[in-house]
Write a protein that holds these residues in place. Sequence first.
Motif, PDB file in Angstrom:
ATOM      1  N   THR A  39       0.803  -1.215   0.000  1.00  0.00           N
ATOM      2  CA  THR A  39       0.000   0.000   0.000  1.00  0.00           C
ATOM      3  C   THR A  39       0.841   1.273   0.000  1.00  0.00           C
ATOM      4  N   VAL A  40       0.373   2.265  -0.711  1.00  0.00           N
ATOM      5  CA  VAL A  40       0.927   3.628  -0.687  1.00  0.00           C
ATOM      6  C   VAL A  40      -0.247   4.601  -0.799  1.00  0.00           C
ATOM      7  N   PRO A  41      -0.057   5.852  -0.355  1.00  0.00           N
ATOM      8  CA  PRO A  41       1.023   6.380   0.477  1.00  0.00           C
ATOM      9  C   PRO A  41       0.701   6.214   1.960  1.00  0.00           C
ATOM     10  N   SER A 120       4.994  13.991   0.832  1.00  0.00           N
ATOM     11  CA  SER A 120       3.797  14.404   0.100  1.00  0.00           C
ATOM     12  C   SER A 120       3.190  15.688   0.656  1.00  0.00           C
ATOM     13  N   SER A 121       2.339  16.296  -0.153  1.00  0.00           N
ATOM     14  CA  SER A 121       1.640  17.517   0.248  1.00  0.00           C
ATOM     15  C   SER A 121       0.282  17.528  -0.445  1.00  0.00           C
ATOM     16  N   ARG A 122      -0.471  18.594  -0.247  1.00  0.00           N
ATOM     17  CA  ARG A 122      -1.775  18.718  -0.899  1.00  0.00           C
ATOM     18  C   ARG A 122      -1.635  19.085  -2.374  1.00  0.00           C
ATOM     19  N   LYS A 123      -0.418  19.403  -2.810  1.00  0.00           N
ATOM     20  CA  LYS A 123      -0.200  19.815  -4.195  1.00  0.00           C
ATOM     21  C   LYS A 123       0.299  18.679  -5.078  1.00  0.00           C
ATOM     22  N   ASP A 124       1.120  17.818  -4.523  1.00  0.00           N
ATOM     23  CA  ASP A 124       1.624  16.700  -5.317  1.00  0.00           C
ATOM     24  C   ASP A 124       1.789  15.469  -4.429  1.00  0.00           C
ATOM     25  N   GLU A 125       1.998  14.336  -5.076  1.00  0.00           N
ATOM     26  CA  GLU A 125       2.103  13.062  -4.386  1.00  0.00           C
ATOM     27  C   GLU A 125       3.489  12.499  -4.624  1.00  0.00           C
ATOM     28  N   ARG A 126       4.265  12.366  -3.560  1.00  0.00           N
ATOM     29  CA  ARG A 126       5.634  11.876  -3.676  1.00  0.00           C
ATOM     30  C   ARG A 126       5.774  10.596  -2.860  1.00  0.00           C
ATOM     31  N   LEU A 127       6.084   9.515  -3.542  1.00  0.00           N
ATOM     32  CA  LEU A 127       6.190   8.216  -2.892  1.00  0.00           C
ATOM     33  C   LEU A 127       7.647   7.877  -2.604  1.00  0.00           C
ATOM     34  N   HIS A 128       7.911   7.437  -1.395  1.00  0.00           N
ATOM     35  CA  HIS A 128       9.250   6.993  -1.006  1.00  0.00           C
ATOM     36  C   HIS A 128       9.356   5.516  -1.395  1.00  0.00           C
ATOM     37  N   ASN A 154      -4.981   9.825   1.768  1.00  0.00           N
ATOM     38  CA  ASN A 154      -4.185   9.665   2.986  1.00  0.00           C
ATOM     39  C   ASN A 154      -3.290  10.861   3.265  1.00  0.00           C
ATOM     40  N   THR A 155      -2.824  11.525   2.213  1.00  0.00           N
ATOM     41  CA  THR A 155      -1.894  12.637   2.404  1.00  0.00           C
ATOM     42  C   THR A 155      -2.560  14.007   2.281  1.00  0.00           C
ATOM     43  N   SER A 156      -3.876  14.033   2.083  1.00  0.00           N
ATOM     44  CA  SER A 156      -4.539  15.326   1.903  1.00  0.00           C
ATOM     45  C   SER A 156      -5.458  15.715   3.056  1.00  0.00           C
ATOM     46  N   VAL A 157      -5.962  14.742   3.816  1.00  0.00           N
ATOM     47  CA  VAL A 157      -6.898  15.086   4.901  1.00  0.00           C
ATOM     48  C   VAL A 157      -6.185  15.707   6.092  1.00  0.00           C
ATOM     49  N   LEU A 158      -4.885  15.464   6.217  1.00  0.00           N
ATOM     50  CA  LEU A 158      -4.082  16.079   7.266  1.00  0.00           C
ATOM     51  C   LEU A 158      -2.782  16.582   6.661  1.00  0.00           C
ATOM     52  N   THR A 159      -2.293  17.698   7.188  1.00  0.00           N
ATOM     53  CA  THR A 159      -1.018  18.267   6.762  1.00  0.00           C
ATOM     54  C   THR A 159      -0.022  18.108   7.899  1.00  0.00           C
ATOM     55  N   VAL A 160       1.199  17.740   7.566  1.00  0.00           N
ATOM     56  CA  VAL A 160       2.200  17.455   8.594  1.00  0.00           C
ATOM     57  C   VAL A 160       3.302  18.511   8.596  1.00  0.00           C
ATOM     58  N   MET A 161       3.804  18.824   9.801  1.00  0.00           N
ATOM     59  CA  MET A 161       4.975  19.692   9.917  1.00  0.00           C
ATOM     60  C   MET A 161       6.202  18.863   9.561  1.00  0.00           C
ATOM     61  N   LYS A 162       6.932  19.299   8.553  1.00  0.00           N
ATOM     62  CA  LYS A 162       8.012  18.480   8.009  1.00  0.00           C
ATOM     63  C   LYS A 162       9.379  18.745   8.624  1.00  0.00           C
ATOM     64  N   THR A 163       9.500  19.783   9.473  1.00  0.00           N
ATOM     65  CA  THR A 163      10.787  20.104  10.091  1.00  0.00           C
ATOM     66  C   THR A 163      10.633  20.203  11.598  1.00  0.00           C
ATOM     67  N   GLY A 164      11.748  20.315  12.290  1.00  0.00           N
ATOM     68  CA  GLY A 164      11.709  20.468  13.740  1.00  0.00           C
ATOM     69  C   GLY A 164      12.043  19.179  14.472  1.00  0.00           C
ATOM     70  N   PRO A 165      12.219  19.272  15.792  1.00  0.00           N
ATOM     71  CA  PRO A 165      12.641  18.103  16.586  1.00  0.00           C
ATOM     72  C   PRO A 165      11.654  16.947  16.560  1.00  0.00           C
ATOM     73  N   LEU A 166      10.343  17.232  16.549  1.00  0.00           N
ATOM     74  CA  LEU A 166       9.360  16.149  16.532  1.00  0.00           C
ATOM     75  C   LEU A 166       9.396  15.393  15.208  1.00  0.00           C
ATOM     76  N   ALA A 167       9.599  16.152  14.116  1.00  0.00           N
ATOM     77  CA  ALA A 167       9.699  15.508  12.800  1.00  0.00           C
ATOM     78  C   ALA A 167      10.922  14.595  12.752  1.00  0.00           C
ATOM     79  N   ASN A 168      12.035  15.075  13.317  1.00  0.00           N
ATOM     80  CA  ASN A 168      13.257  14.264  13.346  1.00  0.00           C
ATOM     81  C   ASN A 168      13.064  13.023  14.205  1.00  0.00           C
ATOM     82  N   LEU A 169      12.368  13.185  15.335  1.00  0.00           N
ATOM     83  CA  LEU A 169      12.098  12.039  16.212  1.00  0.00           C
ATOM     84  C   LEU A 169      11.200  11.020  15.511  1.00  0.00           C
TER      85      LEU A 169
END
Length: 248
Positions: A39-41, A120-128, A154-169
């Motif tokens: 499954t993705v994403p 990913s973001s609300r503008k495009d879909e990027r699969l790892h 899956n990647t549009s209903v919520l937006t994620v903060m991509k930087t910062g200590p929590l993202a790194n964790l």
Amino acid sequence: MARLLSPMLDYFDYNEELETSDDELRKMAKEGKKVIVATVPHGVISFVGLCCWVNAPDDLRRIKTAVASSLLYIPILKNVMGIFGLTSASASNLKKHFKKDGVDGSIVVYIGGIAELFKSSRKDERLHLANRKGFIKLALREGVDILPAYFFGNTSVLTVMKTGPLANLSRKIQAALTYFWGKFYLPIPRDEKLLYARGRPLGLPHIPEPTQEDIDKWHAKYCEEITRLFEKYKEKVPMYKHKQLYIE
């Protein structure tokens, strides 16, 4: 539990496109064939996955979802999400899992993992996905087929903060612990359409000792099928009509 969560199907206007029917999955299971529902994403929370579980027949709800082992040790989160049938994604555990009879021997795997969450973001879909080949190697070795699936929304209903200590964790422990938001900039998912698109089995052979060429060949076929599902069904999801897919 499924009955209690059924209102989310209306909230998200949830729908399914199943090129492999539930009856076909049952038939494969009776014949001793196991599948990895690849499954993705990923998404912060897989609301498509939750809707799929709620909407599924009782017997198919027994198909577990593989997650990072670390997730199974996080207090509260492991108890809440454990309701939906989680198991370790380690290769050793999956090998044991495939020995189970019937549909219990199949598994759902989110191929991109947490790393995909931050792409990913609300503008495009990027699969790892470009270098995620371990699941192909495992499937070839164990004689398990691959069933591609795309979780639109899956990647549009919520937006994620991509930087910062929590993202790194989050990246480190392979669990979504970073800040995210949806409606009204609160951690409430947007009430946008979700779609579960399930393709056809790839037809992997059983190769106990696959070469890199074998792995690359079937990985390429998986990527092709994921791209096909995306292009075929994205018009059915308003947020995806103008999205482009990138496999990185």
